[in-house]
Motif scaffolding. Structure first.
Motif, PDB file in Angstrom:
ATOM      1  N   LEU A   1      -0.612   9.770  -4.547  1.00  0.00           N
ATOM      2  CA  LEU A   1      -0.322  11.113  -4.035  1.00  0.00           C
ATOM      3  C   LEU A   1       0.486  11.916  -5.041  1.00  0.00           C
ATOM      4  O   LEU A   1       0.228  13.111  -5.269  1.00  0.00           O
ATOM      5  CB  LEU A   1       0.435  11.010  -2.709  1.00  0.00           C
ATOM      6  CG  LEU A   1       0.826  12.336  -2.042  1.00  0.00           C
ATOM      7  CD1 LEU A   1      -0.410  13.168  -1.719  1.00  0.00           C
ATOM      8  CD2 LEU A   1       1.646  12.086  -0.780  1.00  0.00           C
ATOM      9  N   PHE A   2       1.449  11.262  -5.681  1.00  0.00           N
ATOM     10  CA  PHE A   2       2.252  11.929  -6.714  1.00  0.00           C
ATOM     11  C   PHE A   2       1.362  12.411  -7.854  1.00  0.00           C
ATOM     12  O   PHE A   2       1.517  13.539  -8.337  1.00  0.00           O
ATOM     13  CB  PHE A   2       3.314  10.964  -7.237  1.00  0.00           C
ATOM     14  CG  PHE A   2       4.006  11.446  -8.475  1.00  0.00           C
ATOM     15  CD1 PHE A   2       4.968  12.435  -8.421  1.00  0.00           C
ATOM     16  CD2 PHE A   2       3.693  10.903  -9.726  1.00  0.00           C
ATOM     17  CE1 PHE A   2       5.608  12.885  -9.577  1.00  0.00           C
ATOM     18  CE2 PHE A   2       4.318  11.338 -10.872  1.00  0.00           C
ATOM     19  CZ  PHE A   2       5.274  12.339 -10.795  1.00  0.00           C
ATOM     20  N   ILE A   3       0.416  11.583  -8.278  1.00  0.00           N
ATOM     21  CA  ILE A   3      -0.479  11.949  -9.382  1.00  0.00           C
ATOM     22  C   ILE A   3      -1.348  13.142  -8.997  1.00  0.00           C
ATOM     23  O   ILE A   3      -1.508  14.094  -9.775  1.00  0.00           O
ATOM     24  CB  ILE A   3      -1.352  10.748  -9.791  1.00  0.00           C
ATOM     25  CG1 ILE A   3      -0.489   9.651 -10.412  1.00  0.00           C
ATOM     26  CG2 ILE A   3      -2.450  11.182 -10.758  1.00  0.00           C
ATOM     27  CD1 ILE A   3       0.306  10.077 -11.621  1.00  0.00           C
ATOM     28  N   ILE A   4      -1.928  13.104  -7.818  1.00  0.00           N
ATOM     29  CA  ILE A   4      -2.803  14.198  -7.385  1.00  0.00           C
ATOM     30  C   ILE A   4      -2.009  15.503  -7.276  1.00  0.00           C
ATOM     31  O   ILE A   4      -2.486  16.575  -7.700  1.00  0.00           O
ATOM     32  CB  ILE A   4      -3.485  13.859  -6.054  1.00  0.00           C
ATOM     33  CG1 ILE A   4      -4.367  12.614  -6.214  1.00  0.00           C
ATOM     34  CG2 ILE A   4      -4.306  15.035  -5.558  1.00  0.00           C
ATOM     35  CD1 ILE A   4      -5.446  12.734  -7.277  1.00  0.00           C
TER      36      ILE A   4
ATOM     37  N   ALA B   1       0.820  -1.218   0.000  1.00  0.00           N
ATOM     38  CA  ALA B   1       0.000   0.000   0.000  1.00  0.00           C
ATOM     39  C   ALA B   1       0.852   1.265   0.000  1.00  0.00           C
ATOM     40  O   ALA B   1       0.407   2.315  -0.489  1.00  0.00           O
ATOM     41  CB  ALA B   1      -0.938  -0.001   1.208  1.00  0.00           C
ATOM     42  N   VAL B   2       2.062   1.195   0.542  1.00  0.00           N
ATOM     43  CA  VAL B   2       2.927   2.378   0.572  1.00  0.00           C
ATOM     44  C   VAL B   2       3.250   2.834  -0.853  1.00  0.00           C
ATOM     45  O   VAL B   2       3.208   4.031  -1.167  1.00  0.00           O
ATOM     46  CB  VAL B   2       4.227   2.099   1.359  1.00  0.00           C
ATOM     47  CG1 VAL B   2       5.186   3.290   1.262  1.00  0.00           C
ATOM     48  CG2 VAL B   2       3.910   1.790   2.814  1.00  0.00           C
ATOM     49  N   LEU B   3       3.558   1.874  -1.728  1.00  0.00           N
ATOM     50  CA  LEU B   3       3.870   2.230  -3.115  1.00  0.00           C
ATOM     51  C   LEU B   3       2.650   2.780  -3.837  1.00  0.00           C
ATOM     52  O   LEU B   3       2.728   3.821  -4.497  1.00  0.00           O
ATOM     53  CB  LEU B   3       4.397   0.998  -3.864  1.00  0.00           C
ATOM     54  CG  LEU B   3       4.604   1.189  -5.381  1.00  0.00           C
ATOM     55  CD1 LEU B   3       5.602   2.302  -5.672  1.00  0.00           C
ATOM     56  CD2 LEU B   3       5.025  -0.112  -6.038  1.00  0.00           C
ATOM     57  N   THR B   4       1.514   2.101  -3.738  1.00  0.00           N
ATOM     58  CA  THR B   4       0.333   2.534  -4.485  1.00  0.00           C
ATOM     59  C   THR B   4      -0.184   3.881  -4.000  1.00  0.00           C
ATOM     60  O   THR B   4      -0.577   4.735  -4.811  1.00  0.00           O
ATOM     61  CB  THR B   4      -0.788   1.488  -4.392  1.00  0.00           C
ATOM     62  OG1 THR B   4      -1.148   1.284  -3.027  1.00  0.00           O
ATOM     63  CG2 THR B   4      -0.334   0.165  -4.992  1.00  0.00           C
ATOM     64  N   LEU B   5      -0.170   4.109  -2.699  1.00  0.00           N
ATOM     65  CA  LEU B   5      -0.615   5.404  -2.175  1.00  0.00           C
ATOM     66  C   LEU B   5       0.377   6.514  -2.514  1.00  0.00           C
ATOM     67  O   LEU B   5      -0.016   7.662  -2.749  1.00  0.00           O
ATOM     68  CB  LEU B   5      -0.829   5.322  -0.661  1.00  0.00           C
ATOM     69  CG  LEU B   5      -2.065   4.537  -0.216  1.00  0.00           C
ATOM     70  CD1 LEU B   5      -2.080   4.357   1.298  1.00  0.00           C
ATOM     71  CD2 LEU B   5      -3.348   5.241  -0.663  1.00  0.00           C
TER      72      LEU B   5
END
Length: 241
Positions: A126-129, A118-122
């Motif tokens: 966050l980077f995308i947003i 989950a750390v990678l996907t979140l």
């Protein structure tokens, strides 16, 4: 079976824990994407065949995805972002499909899908947003971009702020939950197959079938992540009407 990962505290700070296998796998996924694209595109021909043809199909596909969400004069700025996202997430999703490597006793995992963390996907979400905010301000200007939060009516501003949080959470957790569930089911089928001689044969067919389904899941989730990225980006850079 409990899954464990080798972790270290960065600079000795307890809350800055680094997952070593996941860090390695993230790097491996990036390297795979780079070298595959490099060898597919190293000989550009006027009439593409083979690998170059596949790469051109992918570029056209990403162009269509972007064009479905925003005008191409704006969307062309995010073409490389779309290519990078869909390839990286696809490769990362696929890494845990054929096998998982772990130590026999305490089951420390050294190879699986990095997107099952989950750390990678979140972090990706966050980077995308944050990137959507950056391009929104860059293309509209800070003042005009800020006004979008009060359109069409001012009282919607708090709800739009909540939307930013929910978009980040759902974008990251959707990818994580699907890939993590896939990894767990595959692990259960392998565990069942090694429990007795009967289940060696009894679990083989379900395992093969679910591995094929896992390819579909991984591909679909890569597409969804890329598509939603472009949808969120379009909301920020397109003019409000």
């Amino acid at each position: 079976m409990d899954t464990q990962f080798l972790t270290v505290d960065l600079f000795g700070i307890p809350w800055m824990t680094v997952n070593i296998p996941n860090l390695i796998l993230i790097t491996v996924a990036m390297a795979i994407v780079f070298f595959v694209c490099f060898f597919m595109a190293r000989k550009i021909e006027m009439y593409p065949t083979g690998a170059q043809n596949a790469l051109e199909y992918l570029t056209q596909f990403i162009k269509n995805v972007i064009s479905s969400t925003m005008p191409w004069d704006k969307g062309q700025n995010f073409f490389m972002l779309g290519i990078t996202l869909i390839l990286y997430i696809f490769v990362a999703n696929m890494m845990g499909v054929p096998f998982e490597l772990a130590t026999a006793g305490d089951h420390y995992v050294w190879w699986n899908s990095p997107t099952s963390n989950a750390v990678l996907t979140l972090s990706l979400a966050l980077f995308i947003i944050l990137l959507t905010h950056f391009y929104g301000i860059k293309m509209k200007g800070f003042k005009e971009y800020g006004k979008d939060y009060f359109r069409p009516v001012g009282f919607l501003a708090p709800f739009k702020l909540i939307e930013e949080f929910s978009n980040t959470l759902t974008l990251g957790m959707r990818l994580f939950a699907n890939i993590y569930a896939k990894e767990v089911i595959l692990l259960m089928l392998v565990g069942l197959g090694t429990s007795s001689l009967f289940w060696v044969f009894g679990a083989f067919l379900p395992l093969v079938v679910f591995q094929a389904f896992s390819v579909f899941i991984g591909t679909l989730q890569a597409f969804i992540f890329c598509m939603l990225t472009m949808v969120y980006m379009a909301h920020k850079v397109n003019e409000e009407h």
